[in-house]
Enzyme design. Structure first.
Site, PDB file in Angstrom:
ATOM      1  N   PHE A   1       0.811  -1.210   0.000  1.00  0.00           N
ATOM      2  CA  PHE A   1       0.000   0.000   0.000  1.00  0.00           C
ATOM      3  C   PHE A   1       0.848   1.266   0.000  1.00  0.00           C
ATOM      4  CE2 PHE A   1      -3.323  -2.824   1.619  1.00  0.00           C
ATOM      5  CZ  PHE A   1      -4.494  -2.260   1.125  1.00  0.00           C
ATOM      6  N   ASP A   2       0.555   2.170  -0.917  1.00  0.00           N
ATOM      7  CA  ASP A   2       1.030   3.540  -0.794  1.00  0.00           C
ATOM      8  C   ASP A   2       0.332   4.148   0.427  1.00  0.00           C
ATOM      9  OD1 ASP A   2       2.057   6.170  -1.591  1.00  0.00           O
ATOM     10  OD2 ASP A   2      -0.010   6.572  -2.203  1.00  0.00           O
ATOM     11  N   LEU A   3       0.880   5.243   0.949  1.00  0.00           N
ATOM     12  CA  LEU A   3       0.288   5.843   2.144  1.00  0.00           C
ATOM     13  C   LEU A   3      -0.459   7.150   1.849  1.00  0.00           C
ATOM     14  CD1 LEU A   3      -0.104   5.679   5.189  1.00  0.00           C
ATOM     15  CD2 LEU A   3       2.093   6.838   5.484  1.00  0.00           C
TER      16      LEU A   3
ATOM     17  N   THR B   1      -3.618   7.615  -0.456  1.00  0.00           N
ATOM     18  CA  THR B   1      -4.160   6.273  -0.686  1.00  0.00           C
ATOM     19  C   THR B   1      -4.880   5.819   0.569  1.00  0.00           C
ATOM     20  OG1 THR B   1      -2.495   5.645  -2.338  1.00  0.00           O
ATOM     21  CG2 THR B   1      -3.576   3.854  -1.142  1.00  0.00           C
TER      22      THR B   1
END
Length: 227
Positions: free
Chosen positions: A8-10, A13
């Site tokens: 996961f990007d943070l 996102t």
């Protein structure tokens, strides 16, 4: 279950970086006696964007970006300020700010963490990103956090993704999925590394022909059916 590892990007996102950034910048400039006007934010964004582009092209170091973006912004207004001092205060404000979650983030991470291995891949600054994740309530759902400052490379570089793949036990790129809102960092990085991707396209953008994501969704809750 096709995918076992979710990367996961943070920012933008899972966490609403835009809201946090605007609040932190407003407080920063106000603390030094400047009203954070539309003109000032446009000036800062222009300087910041240009410095990041120089960094991404390998022309300057990350420290130069961070420690000069405020001094360069204020220089264009005829003011001399301590860029390092401003950056340190900005980082504190960013980390201490209200960590607003993108819609569905908490529920999706909670549900998927019971069946998948979750990791964060971010171009953010180590200390700030860890702090923001903890304050948001998402931290415990992730097995590990990979950030560009610690790695020395940033998305979408192959070096960044090679590091991630080499530091996740039993990593199989066919069982992994990159999830993010940025075509140029998250999706492009996944494509370059041979990993399937899921583009979170909340604003119905059109993607260029050369960057095609495996999946495209408009909200985090649409992740669940993919698996």
């Amino acid at each position: 279950m096709r995918y076992k590892i979710l990367l996961f990007d943070l920012d933008d996102t899972l966490l609403d970086f835009g809201a946090n950034e605007k609040d932190s910048l407003t407080k920063l400039f106000q603390q030094y006696g400047y009203a954070f006007s539309d003109e000032l934010i446009q000036l800062y964004n222009s300087v910041n964007k240009q410095l990041w582009a120089e960094y991404e092209n390998g022309n300057i170091a990350l420290d130069v970006v961070l420690n000069s973006r405020f001094s360069e912004t204020m220089s264009k207004m005829g003011k001399v300020v301590d860029g390092l001092e401003w950056e340190n205060l900005y980082r504190e404000l960013l980390g201490d700010g209200t960590q607003l979650l993108m819609e569905g983030a908490l529920d999706v991470c909670q549900r998927l963490s019971a069946t998948h291995r979750l990791f964060v891949i971010t171009n953010g600054i180590t200390r700030t990103q860890f702090k923001r994740l903890k304050q948001s309530g998402l931290y415990d759902f992730f097995e590990d956090i990979f950030d560009s400052q610690s790695i020395g490379y940033q998305k979408p570089s192959i070096e960044f993704f090679d590091y991630v793949m080499n530091h996740i036990s039993n990593f199989n790129r066919k069982e992994a999925l990159v999830i993010g809102d940025s075509l140029n960092t998250d999706i492009k990085g996944g494509l370059l590394s041979g990993i399937d991707t899921c583009w979170i396209n909340r604003t119905a953008q059109k993607s260029p022909a050369e960057i095609k994501s495996t999946y495209t969704i408009s909200s985090l809750t649409e992740l669940i059916p993919i698996y």
